[in-house]
Scaffold this motif. Structure first.
Motif, short mmCIF file in Angstrom:
data_model
loop_
_atom_site.label_atom_id
_atom_site.label_comp_id
_atom_site.label_asym_id
_atom_site.label_seq_id
_atom_site.Cartn_x
_atom_site.Cartn_y
_atom_site.Cartn_z
N LEU A 60 6.39 -3.36 -2.04
CA LEU A 60 5.93 -2.87 -3.34
C LEU A 60 4.54 -2.29 -3.24
CD1 LEU A 60 6.03 -2.59 -6.41
CD2 LEU A 60 5.45 -5.02 -6.60
N ALA A 61 3.65 -2.98 -2.52
CA ALA A 61 2.29 -2.45 -2.34
C ALA A 61 2.32 -1.08 -1.67
CB ALA A 61 1.47 -3.44 -1.51
N GLY A 62 3.19 -0.94 -0.67
CA GLY A 62 3.30 0.35 0.01
C GLY A 62 3.76 1.44 -0.93
N GLN A 63 4.70 1.12 -1.79
CA GLN A 63 5.18 2.11 -2.77
C GLN A 63 4.02 2.58 -3.65
OE1 GLN A 63 8.83 1.26 -5.02
NE2 GLN A 63 7.73 1.80 -6.89
N ILE A 64 3.20 1.65 -4.12
CA ILE A 64 2.09 2.01 -5.00
C ILE A 64 1.06 2.86 -4.26
CG2 ILE A 64 0.15 1.04 -6.30
CD1 ILE A 64 1.99 -1.37 -6.91
N LEU A 65 0.72 2.44 -3.03
CA LEU A 65 -0.27 3.20 -2.26
C LEU A 65 0.22 4.61 -1.96
CD1 LEU A 65 -1.50 0.53 0.35
CD2 LEU A 65 -2.47 1.08 -1.90
N VAL A 72 -13.66 0.68 1.24
CA VAL A 72 -13.30 0.54 2.66
C VAL A 72 -11.78 0.42 2.80
CG1 VAL A 72 -13.63 -0.81 4.77
CG2 VAL A 72 -15.52 -0.56 3.14
N TRP A 73 -11.19 -0.40 1.93
CA TRP A 73 -9.73 -0.53 1.96
C TRP A 73 -9.06 0.82 1.67
CZ3 TRP A 73 -6.79 -4.28 3.83
CH2 TRP A 73 -7.32 -5.56 3.99
N ARG A 74 -9.55 1.51 0.65
CA ARG A 74 -8.94 2.79 0.29
C ARG A 74 -9.10 3.80 1.43
NH1 ARG A 74 -7.38 3.57 -4.98
NH2 ARG A 74 -8.07 2.02 -6.52
N GLN A 75 -10.27 3.76 2.08
CA GLN A 75 -10.49 4.69 3.20
C GLN A 75 -9.51 4.43 4.34
OE1 GLN A 75 -14.56 4.91 4.58
NE2 GLN A 75 -13.93 5.69 6.62
N VAL A 76 -9.29 3.14 4.68
CA VAL A 76 -8.38 2.79 5.76
C VAL A 76 -6.95 3.17 5.39
CG1 VAL A 76 -7.29 0.81 6.90
CG2 VAL A 76 -9.79 1.02 6.84
N GLN A 77 -6.54 2.87 4.18
CA GLN A 77 -5.19 3.24 3.73
C GLN A 77 -5.01 4.76 3.81
OE1 GLN A 77 -5.48 1.45 -0.10
NE2 GLN A 77 -5.13 -0.65 0.65
N GLY A 78 -6.04 5.50 3.39
CA GLY A 78 -5.98 6.96 3.47
C GLY A 78 -5.91 7.45 4.89
N GLU A 79 -6.70 6.83 5.79
CA GLU A 79 -6.65 7.21 7.21
C GLU A 79 -5.24 7.06 7.77
OE1 GLU A 79 -9.43 5.83 10.21
OE2 GLU A 79 -10.78 5.18 8.59
N LEU A 80 -4.62 5.93 7.50
CA LEU A 80 -3.29 5.67 8.03
C LEU A 80 -2.27 6.65 7.48
CD1 LEU A 80 -3.46 1.78 7.81
CD2 LEU A 80 -3.13 3.08 9.93
N LEU A 81 -2.35 6.94 6.20
CA LEU A 81 -1.40 7.88 5.59
C LEU A 81 -1.69 9.31 6.04
CD1 LEU A 81 -1.12 6.34 2.02
CD2 LEU A 81 0.64 6.38 3.80
N ASP A 82 -2.95 9.67 6.11
CA ASP A 82 -3.29 11.02 6.61
C ASP A 82 -2.85 11.17 8.06
OD1 ASP A 82 -4.46 11.58 4.17
OD2 ASP A 82 -6.52 11.25 4.86
N ALA A 135 9.83 6.50 7.75
CA ALA A 135 9.88 5.35 8.66
C ALA A 135 8.48 4.99 9.15
CB ALA A 135 10.79 5.66 9.85
N MET A 136 7.64 5.99 9.38
CA MET A 136 6.29 5.72 9.87
C MET A 136 5.44 5.04 8.81
SD MET A 136 3.48 8.23 11.66
CE MET A 136 4.16 8.07 13.31
N VAL A 137 5.59 5.41 7.54
CA VAL A 137 4.69 4.88 6.51
C VAL A 137 5.30 3.70 5.75
CG1 VAL A 137 3.58 7.12 6.21
CG2 VAL A 137 5.49 6.49 4.70
N HIS A 138 6.50 3.23 6.16
CA HIS A 138 7.18 2.23 5.33
C HIS A 138 6.40 0.94 5.19
CE1 HIS A 138 8.39 0.34 9.16
NE2 HIS A 138 8.65 -0.73 8.44
N ASP A 139 5.54 0.61 6.18
CA ASP A 139 4.79 -0.64 6.12
C ASP A 139 3.33 -0.43 5.74
OD1 ASP A 139 6.52 -2.73 6.41
OD2 ASP A 139 6.23 -2.99 8.57
N ILE A 140 3.02 0.67 5.08
CA ILE A 140 1.62 0.92 4.72
C ILE A 140 1.09 -0.18 3.80
CG2 ILE A 140 2.26 2.37 2.75
CD1 ILE A 140 -0.83 2.72 5.04
N GLY A 141 1.97 -0.86 3.09
CA GLY A 141 1.57 -1.96 2.22
C GLY A 141 1.00 -3.14 2.97
N LYS A 142 1.12 -3.16 4.31
CA LYS A 142 0.50 -4.22 5.09
C LYS A 142 -1.01 -4.01 5.23
CE LYS A 142 4.63 -5.71 7.55
NZ LYS A 142 5.32 -5.92 8.83
N ALA A 143 -1.45 -2.83 4.89
CA ALA A 143 -2.90 -2.55 4.90
C ALA A 143 -3.48 -2.94 3.56
CB ALA A 143 -3.16 -1.08 5.22
#
Length: 966
Positions: free
Chosen positions: A127-132, A185-195, A81-89
């Motif tokens: 879909l983007a969130g699934q890939i990330l 930068v994008w990859r770093q932010v996505q990683g921060e949010l997921l970490d 539930a927490m990471v479901h919208d990670i594709g918005k990053a």
């Protein structure tokens, strides 16, 4: 740790760049939410749903493959539930609101403008969130197959898990995911949010263990649904307000939101203790002299004997109390399985409406101390008076908060049952703990459609009761069997009820639930079992068991004979039979025959005092309901007649009815006339004969009608084999009609009456006749066999085509653990619900067209039908503005389905075009939601209309008729 501390921990783990990523925006108020805040809100909602709303049965299915069981299940649910919208990053999403995108650009997240990203549609944020998330897990040692079990839940959180093609299309456009420059930068932010999510949810150590888990598809579906519900709650700005300015952080958001939402918790069933007589008498307020019937006692014993959730099939005669048996068995099965509710599926809206008060009375008798949510699941539920009263009066806690943010008045209901505001509607209603509805609501669980996971969640936590299991055709059974296989995989307890179930169909139901191949040897006993009543229990992974409880002693001997298919001859016969009074039921297979017979009977009985009325489905809803009440007040059980202030006719009365008299109404007649029909339906109709004791040895009935008799018509008996009425052949097809005639031939032969061999013993003969009619062996005289064989060949070809047609949008089987939901509902129907279009997907009904009936007076004034009562009849309706709510509701309750000639392919387009000329623009507004989008049939002062070259007329007495065509 409070949820706000939980949220601040996530925020504290993020850089300013990561905190700048936005998730929600309101253009009207310019309010917004950063992604980290929505992530925390969603996880908080999931935590409350897991702890206080999900039934134990659902949590068990989610957790069964996880090493630490429910503890792991809760962690996994919160994290997803927490990471479901990670594709918005991603640039594809963030570029949608230029103002917020500029804030992110200022933090180093470079992205093109929306206009420059013409291909942004290839990377929707799910879909983007699934890939990330898949890439993030692969970097931690997960295989792609293992990761997809979880990441597809993120990909499918808007109702449709992506397919392989969609994933490929997005991955060949990396700029949509990581930008054209400064990709790191994008990859770093996505990683921060997921970490940060992993740390906050405390799953870092669990990830290494989970990567070897093979999660079942049912578990994935339930997690998907839980994430969807969590997201919907967390996306409601009335529950989780948007920030009005940067840094506006609310304290205790999740706790306040959950209290405001006020979802009733699941049913917490307690297994009933004590003897069957004690249990049933307490549940259903039986009078002191009432005694439990053997089949009810056996059903309770069978449920108690099931150590694990399973299926219980109850076959017993009409009027034996199968519904009560199913409800008590459900208590036992719910308590043992951890189910948190009950759903009862029935063939029609009418049967659903009749069951609703029985369900609510049972739930109230359970003595629950906490409120429980309830739902009437069909498209016209709001027109049901009892349910409508609960809609208006059953407000509880803060149920006035809907997803659209609208508020309604607060208040606490006095009743223990509530129709919760947030749980209303086609997507969420079935999530209520207790529900009654049409079989479509169950069959939709086998239809590839958007948000299918929600329907599975709604069923996976309940006991499911399927009533009138014999009433469904091949097309519907194809869906039903598939749904049963999923219910078996969820370990949902299922109770199936029928009075007339063919042995082969019994086996098919049990094999479907047990998820075994058709024809499995250990299920032979299910098909070969003899005895009636009959109970069959099956638990997946175990051999089924069969029980034969004793009969209750209730018995009706029905003398049957055939009569010529001529309404004039029928009139003379009934005139003779009713010479001393009495009540006759005539059941025809088509409404056209109902009208034709009623017309002749009225002409012939004009001087006798014998009243003739009709009952069929071609009345507007309000008239149909009034007619049903009148039938119960006249022909119902003595207690019901007294309750409704009615009385049984002193002089003769004939009701000419269609199949609506077969089920749902507890009505009782002295003599029956029926068209030839499939044997199970004929027996159902015979169940309306001498249904209740009226004096010792039926002494209160007219003397000549104290023995039950059924006259069978609707066929040319001179032909060998008999030739059924053409309309009956269209409705039922020739083969089942010929098989019914064949098994009844010994009773209908001219010499049978003289020798006393024309008596059908109910219930003793029910099972034997049904199994012979639906069995594989030849029946009937030898001279019939060539015709019957030809009909069978045609029938089997037609049934195979129907089964194949049903597979077009049918869901796949649950499959083996470890296979992801990737492409689960691809090539589906999109959104579906309980509308004519939706029902057509799971019922082989052909074209169907419903209209709302109103009248135009001679002076041009538009009104509701004049006889609908003091508050509803003759209400003037404006054409230039939306009608007042009460008037609009009356119009909505004046719906009727157009008959066969008007929905033929060569006619229906013209019919729709002409009906659309009656549509008023003002009636299509949001304020006119009761009637918006509906077709109007406008009758003249004489209640007639010309439609596509046909004369259509409607009357309170006879309903809708089509007179002729051009």
């Amino acid at each position: 740790m409070s949820f706000e501390q939980f949220a601040q921990q996530l925020r504290g783990s993020l850089s300013a760049t990561a905190r700048s990523v936005w998730a929600k925006h309101d253009r009207d108020t310019n309010g917004w939410l950063p992604l980290w805040r929505h992530m925390a809100d969603s996880a908080g909602a999931a935590a409350y749903l897991w702890d206080e709303w999900l039934p134990p049965l659902v949590k068990r299915r989610i957790s069964e493959a996880l090493p630490e069981g429910a503890a792991d299940g809760r962690l996994l649910a919160l994290w997803l539930a927490m990471v479901h919208d990670i594709g918005k990053a991603t640039p594809a999403f963030a570029s949608q609101v230029e103002e917020l995108a500029d804030v992110m650009r200022a933090q180093g997240l470079a992205m093109d403008s929306r206009r420059q990203m013409a291909d942004h549609g290839f990377a929707p944020h799910g879909l983007a969130g699934q890939i990330l998330l898949t890439s993030w897990l692969e970097a931690r040692g997960w295989t792609k197959a293992a990761a997809l079990q979880l990441t597809v839940i993120v990909g499918g959180h808007h109702g449709v898990p992506p397919g392989d093609g969609a994933v490929r299309d997005a991955m060949v456009r990396p700029a949509l995911l990581y930008g054209r420059r400064d990709e790191h930068v994008w990859r770093q932010v996505q990683g921060e949010l997921l970490d940060g999510a992993a740390v906050t949810c405390q799953i870092e150590e669990r990830l290494a263990v989970w990567r070897t888990v093979r999660l079942s598809r049912p578990a994935q579906v339930l997690l998907n649904a839980l994430v969807i519900v969590s997201d919907w709650i967390a996306s409601n700005p009335e529950l989780f307000p948007y920030f009005r300015e940067t840094g506006d952080e609310r304290r205790g958001r999740v706790e306040v939101a959950w209290e405001k939402l006020g979802l009733p918790g699941p049913w917490q069933p307690r297994e009933p203790v004590g003897a069957a007589q004690e249990v049933f008498a307490a549940r259903f307020s039986w009078p002191e002299e009432a005694r439990v019937r053997p089949v009810q006692e056996a059903a309770l014993a069978a449920a108690r004997a099931m150590e694990d959730p399973g299926m219980l099939v109850i076959e017993a005669p009409m009027g034996e109390g199968k519904t009560e048996a199913a409800l008590v068995a459900s208590e036992v099965l719910a308590a043992r399985s951890g189910a948190g509710g009950c759903f009862i599926a029935l063939p029609t809206m009418a049967t659903s409406n009749a069951m609703f008060p029985r369900l609510t009375e049972w739930v109230q008798a359970l003595g629950e101390s906490e409120p429980r949510s309830v739902f009437l699941a069909h498209s016209k539920a709001a027109l049901n008076e009892r349910y409508a009263a609960m809609l208006h009066a059953g407000r509880w806690a803060s149920e006035d908060i809907d997803r659209d943010g609208s508020e309604r008045e607060h208040g606490r209901a006095a009743t223990e049952l509530v129709v919760h505001q947030w749980l209303r509607g086609r997507k969420k209603g079935m999530l209520s703990s207790f529900a009654v509805g049409t079989i479509d609501q169950l069959l939709f669980a086998g239809l590839k459609s958007r948000h299918l996971a929600l329907r599975h969640l709604a069923l996976a936590g309940k006991v499911v009761v399927i009533d009138e299991a014999h009433a469904y055709d091949t097309f519907m059974n194809t869906y039903l069997d598939l749904v049963l296989s999923w219910l078996g995989a969820y370990r949902v307890p299922v109770v199936v009820l029928s009075a007339t179930l063919p042995a082969r169909r019994r086996r098919e139901l049990v094999e479907a639930y047990a998820q075994v191949r058709r024809g499995t040897a250990e299920f032979d006993l299910v098909e070969q079992a003899t005895g009636y009543p009959l109970l069959t229990s099956a638990v997946p992974g175990r051999a089924p068991e069969v029980m034969t409880p004793g009969a209750s002693g209730r018995r009706t001997d029905v003398r049957i004979e055939r009569i010529v298919d001529d309404p004039c001859a029928l009139a003379e016969r009934l005139r003779e039979e009713l010479s001393d009074g009495g009540c006759a039921l005539v059941v025809h297979n088509t409404v056209r025959r109902v009208h034709a017979t009623a017309k002749v009977l009225r002409e012939r009985f004009a001087d006798t005092g014998i009243e003739v009325s009709v009952a069929h489905a071609r009345f507007v809803d309000l008239d149909r309901a009034a007619r049903d009440r009148e039938l119960l007040a006249t022909f119902g059980p003595p207690s019901k007649v007294a309750e409704l202030g009615g009385r049984r006719p002193e002089h003769g009365r004939v009701v000419v009815a269609s199949q609506v008299a077969e089920q749902s109404l507890d009505i009782d007649f002295d003599i029956l006339v029926s068209d030839l029909a499939p044997i199970d339906l004929l027996l159902q109709r015979m169940g309306r004969l001498h249904r209740h004791a009226r004096g010792a040895d039926q002494s209160e009935r007219p003397k000549r009608l104290r023995s039950a008799r059924c006259l069978i018509t609707g066929a040319d008996w001179e032909q060998r084999p008999p030739k059924p009425d053409p309309g009956s052949e269209i409705v039922y097809r020739p083969y089942p009609l010929l098989r019914a005639a064949a098994v009844l031939e010994p009773y209908l032969a001219p010499e049978a009456a003289a020798t006393g061999d024309n008596v059908v013993h109910l219930p003793a003969d029910i099972d034997r006749l049904v199994q012979r009619a639906y069995g594989p062996d030849p029946v009937g005289p030898g001279a019939w066999q060539e015709t019957v064989a030809q009909a069978r060949e045609t029938h089997e070809i037609e049934q195979a085509k129907k089964a194949e047609g049903a597979r077009i949008f049918r869901l796949g089987a649950p499959g083996k653990p470890g296979r992801s939901l990737l492409g689960w509902v691809e090539a589906g129907v999109g959104d579906t619900d309980d509308t004519p279009r939706g029902r057509a997907q799971v019922r082989d009904t052909g074209e169907s067209l419903e209209v709302l009936v109103v009248q135009r007076r001679q002076d041009g004034t538009l009104t509701t039908l004049p006889w609908l009562g003091e508050k509803r009849g003759g209400i003037e309706l404006p054409a230039d503005v939306a009608p007042p709510p009460d008037a609009a509701r009356t119009v909505a309750a004046s719906a009727v389905r157009l008959p066969f000639p008007l929905v033929l392919p060569k006619v229906i387009d013209r019919v729709i075009d002409e009906l659309e000329e009656n549509c008023f623009p003002a009636w299509q507004s949001k304020e006119a939601h009761w009637v918006a989008g509906e077709l109007l049939l406008v009758l003249d002062e004489d209640c007639r209309a010309d439609l596509a070259g046909f004369e259509v007329r409607y009357s309170r007495e006879d309903g809708l008729e089509v007179v002729d065509g051009d």
